[in-house]
Design a protein around this motif. Structure first.
Motif, PDB file in Angstrom:
ATOM      1  N   SER A  68       2.358  58.668  -7.482  1.00  0.00           N
ATOM      2  CA  SER A  68       2.449  59.678  -7.310  1.00  0.00           C
ATOM      3  C   SER A  68       4.073  61.088  -8.004  1.00  0.00           C
ATOM      4  O   SER A  68       4.924  60.580  -8.053  1.00  0.00           O
ATOM      5  CB  SER A  68       2.252  60.421  -5.503  1.00  0.00           C
ATOM      6  OG  SER A  68       3.898  60.021  -5.171  1.00  0.00           O
ATOM      7  N   ALA A  91       3.598  65.204 -13.235  1.00  0.00           N
ATOM      8  CA  ALA A  91       1.378  65.015 -12.945  1.00  0.00           C
ATOM      9  C   ALA A  91       0.260  64.744 -14.320  1.00  0.00           C
ATOM     10  O   ALA A  91       0.399  63.989 -14.737  1.00  0.00           O
ATOM     11  CB  ALA A  91       2.116  65.890 -12.155  1.00  0.00           C
ATOM     12  N   VAL A  98      -2.143  59.882  -9.940  1.00  0.00           N
ATOM     13  CA  VAL A  98      -3.218  60.568  -8.976  1.00  0.00           C
ATOM     14  C   VAL A  98      -2.870  61.089  -7.662  1.00  0.00           C
ATOM     15  O   VAL A  98      -4.153  61.500  -7.337  1.00  0.00           O
ATOM     16  CB  VAL A  98      -3.887  58.255  -7.821  1.00  0.00           C
ATOM     17  CG1 VAL A  98      -3.882  58.183  -9.726  1.00  0.00           C
ATOM     18  CG2 VAL A  98      -3.248  57.980  -7.492  1.00  0.00           C
ATOM     19  N   ALA A  99      -1.767  61.957  -7.364  1.00  0.00           N
ATOM     20  CA  ALA A  99      -1.742  62.432  -6.228  1.00  0.00           C
ATOM     21  C   ALA A  99      -0.124  63.047  -6.225  1.00  0.00           C
ATOM     22  O   ALA A  99       0.779  62.821  -7.016  1.00  0.00           O
ATOM     23  CB  ALA A  99      -1.523  61.254  -5.349  1.00  0.00           C
ATOM     24  N   ALA A 129      -1.762  70.431  -6.234  1.00  0.00           N
ATOM     25  CA  ALA A 129      -3.111  69.353  -6.327  1.00  0.00           C
ATOM     26  C   ALA A 129      -4.103  69.534  -6.628  1.00  0.00           C
ATOM     27  O   ALA A 129      -5.202  68.933  -6.810  1.00  0.00           O
ATOM     28  CB  ALA A 129      -3.002  68.553  -5.216  1.00  0.00           C
ATOM     29  N   GLN A 132      -4.673  70.801 -10.243  1.00  0.00           N
ATOM     30  CA  GLN A 132      -4.380  69.335 -11.140  1.00  0.00           C
ATOM     31  C   GLN A 132      -6.085  68.623 -10.516  1.00  0.00           C
ATOM     32  O   GLN A 132      -6.308  67.321 -10.857  1.00  0.00           O
ATOM     33  CB  GLN A 132      -3.607  68.559 -11.387  1.00  0.00           C
ATOM     34  CG  GLN A 132      -2.430  69.200 -12.058  1.00  0.00           C
ATOM     35  CD  GLN A 132      -1.328  69.359 -12.491  1.00  0.00           C
ATOM     36  OE1 GLN A 132      -1.127  67.971 -12.591  1.00  0.00           O
ATOM     37  NE2 GLN A 132      -0.151  69.692 -13.258  1.00  0.00           N
ATOM     38  N   ASP A 133      -6.339  69.349  -9.791  1.00  0.00           N
ATOM     39  CA  ASP A 133      -7.160  68.261  -8.966  1.00  0.00           C
ATOM     40  C   ASP A 133      -7.531  66.821  -8.371  1.00  0.00           C
ATOM     41  O   ASP A 133      -7.147  65.912  -9.543  1.00  0.00           O
ATOM     42  CB  ASP A 133      -8.552  68.130 -10.131  1.00  0.00           C
ATOM     43  CG  ASP A 133      -9.959  67.702  -9.180  1.00  0.00           C
ATOM     44  OD1 ASP A 133     -10.248  68.172  -7.353  1.00  0.00           O
ATOM     45  OD2 ASP A 133     -10.759  67.200  -9.604  1.00  0.00           O
ATOM     46  N   LEU A 134      -6.315  66.689  -7.814  1.00  0.00           N
ATOM     47  CA  LEU A 134      -5.181  65.362  -7.472  1.00  0.00           C
ATOM     48  C   LEU A 134      -4.900  65.257  -6.711  1.00  0.00           C
ATOM     49  O   LEU A 134      -4.681  66.434  -4.908  1.00  0.00           O
ATOM     50  CB  LEU A 134      -4.497  65.617  -8.491  1.00  0.00           C
ATOM     51  CG  LEU A 134      -3.571  65.123 -10.169  1.00  0.00           C
ATOM     52  CD1 LEU A 134      -2.132  65.527  -9.849  1.00  0.00           C
ATOM     53  CD2 LEU A 134      -3.786  63.888 -10.532  1.00  0.00           C
ATOM     54  N   PHE A 265      -8.002  59.102  -4.732  1.00  0.00           N
ATOM     55  CA  PHE A 265      -7.321  59.091  -5.484  1.00  0.00           C
ATOM     56  C   PHE A 265      -8.136  58.662  -6.888  1.00  0.00           C
ATOM     57  O   PHE A 265      -7.554  58.861  -7.784  1.00  0.00           O
ATOM     58  CB  PHE A 265      -6.443  57.839  -5.536  1.00  0.00           C
ATOM     59  CG  PHE A 265      -5.275  58.418  -4.216  1.00  0.00           C
ATOM     60  CD1 PHE A 265      -4.336  58.858  -4.172  1.00  0.00           C
ATOM     61  CD2 PHE A 265      -5.179  56.612  -2.972  1.00  0.00           C
ATOM     62  CE1 PHE A 265      -3.575  58.781  -3.069  1.00  0.00           C
ATOM     63  CE2 PHE A 265      -4.239  57.125  -1.652  1.00  0.00           C
ATOM     64  CZ  PHE A 265      -3.931  58.200  -2.420  1.00  0.00           C
TER      65      PHE A 265
END
Length: 295
Positions: A68, A91, A98-99, A129, A132-134, A265
């Motif tokens: 992350s 990121a 993943v986060a 988040a 970026q779809d995290l 995740f």
């Protein structure tokens, strides 16, 4: 609880800090123990973007470690709007991220003058988040109402947001609010402490489909290791305590929490070569998809 070694059940430790000096001397031995304990994947949380290269170096060495990136609320004095661009770039630049986080609110240790900066930082992390779809790793201490309000506000926009309330120690009433919001709830070694009855009651409020386990190592070692350095292998103790509390087999809890971690995740399928410890990759093992730093 006995200090005997628990039978290994495949687990995901969803929150670690392996870059801390506590692990400087023996990280290879720590990794061997987590692999022997069945810890298949780990999510390495980030306290400040400046430490991100350290996290990348650990993931280079241990492919089961995912990352992350973010700024912890207790570091809010560092917050500047320009940091949001830095976090977003880091990121986007590493596929192991993943986060976003850990972010959130901490009213327990913070200077009151930092509260608004924490909120600004939190909202910026949420936006990254979503863009970026995290997943979003949320630290919340003595700040449940304000944290809930900001998350509810973000989710009301209709944009997707996957959230974990990490190292959760809130009340059952607070737990229900975040569960209803769709958040995953992650429990640490606190749930094993003799004086943590409120946390155990909170765990009973979490559907299995939203439950996660973590160590938050090197902090919060579970009983019977309390007071010592925590490490990923000890997440088995957290899982065992939750399984006993929920009256289900450890293997069932391990499978469900690992599936939950994979959903949250978007961790790779076990056995596809990414995120498997070397011994598993060599064996061609094909198990099922797996799935708050109180500093």
């Amino acid at each position: 609880m006995s200090t005997a070694v628990l039978p290994a059940a495949p687990l995901v430790d969803t929150h670690v800090h392996l870059n801390y000096p506590d692990f400087a001397e023996d990280l290879p031995q720590v990794a061997e123990r987590w692999r022997q304990a069945g810890i298949r994947q780990l999510v390495h949380s980030c306290v400040t973007p400046a430490e991100f290269p350290q996290l990348q170096a650990i993931a280079d060495q241990y492919p089961e470690v995912f990352l992350s990136v973010g700024l912890h609320p207790l570091e809010a004095r560092q917050w500047q709007p320009e940091l949001a661009e830095k976090i977003a770039q880091l990121a986007a630049g590493d596929r192991r991220v993943v986060a976003i986080g850990e972010t959130g609110l901490d009213f327990y240790k913070s200077d009151p003058s930092d509260i608004e900066r924490q909120k600004e930082s939190f909202r910026a992390h949420i936006a990254i988040a979503q863009e970026q779809d995290l997943a979003l790793i949320v630290h919340c201490r003595e700040a449940a109402a304000a944290t809930y309000e900001i998350l509810q506000e973000a989710m009301a926009t209709g944009e997707s947001l996957r959230v974990v309330m990490h190292c959760w120690s809130g009340s059952p009433e607070e737990t229900r609010l975040f569960v209803e919001l769709g958040c995953f709830i992650s429990f640490s070694g606190i749930v094993t402490f003799k004086n943590a009855e409120t946390v155990r009651r909170s765990a009973l409020e979490v559907p299995l489909s939203q439950l996660l386990v973590e160590t938050d190592c090197p902090f919060l070692a579970p009983t019977p290791f309390r007071g010592k350095r925590n490490e990923p292998a000890h997440v088995q103790r957290v899982a065992q305590t939750l399984a006993e509390l929920l009256q289900i087999p450890l293997e069932d809890l391990a499978q469900q929490t690992s599936q939950n971690a994979a959903r949250l995740f978007r961790l790779p399928q076990q056995g596809d070569g990414r995120g498997d410890p070397p011994a598993l990759r060599a064996a061609g093992n094909q198990p099922n998809r797996e799935a708050c730093a109180n500093r």
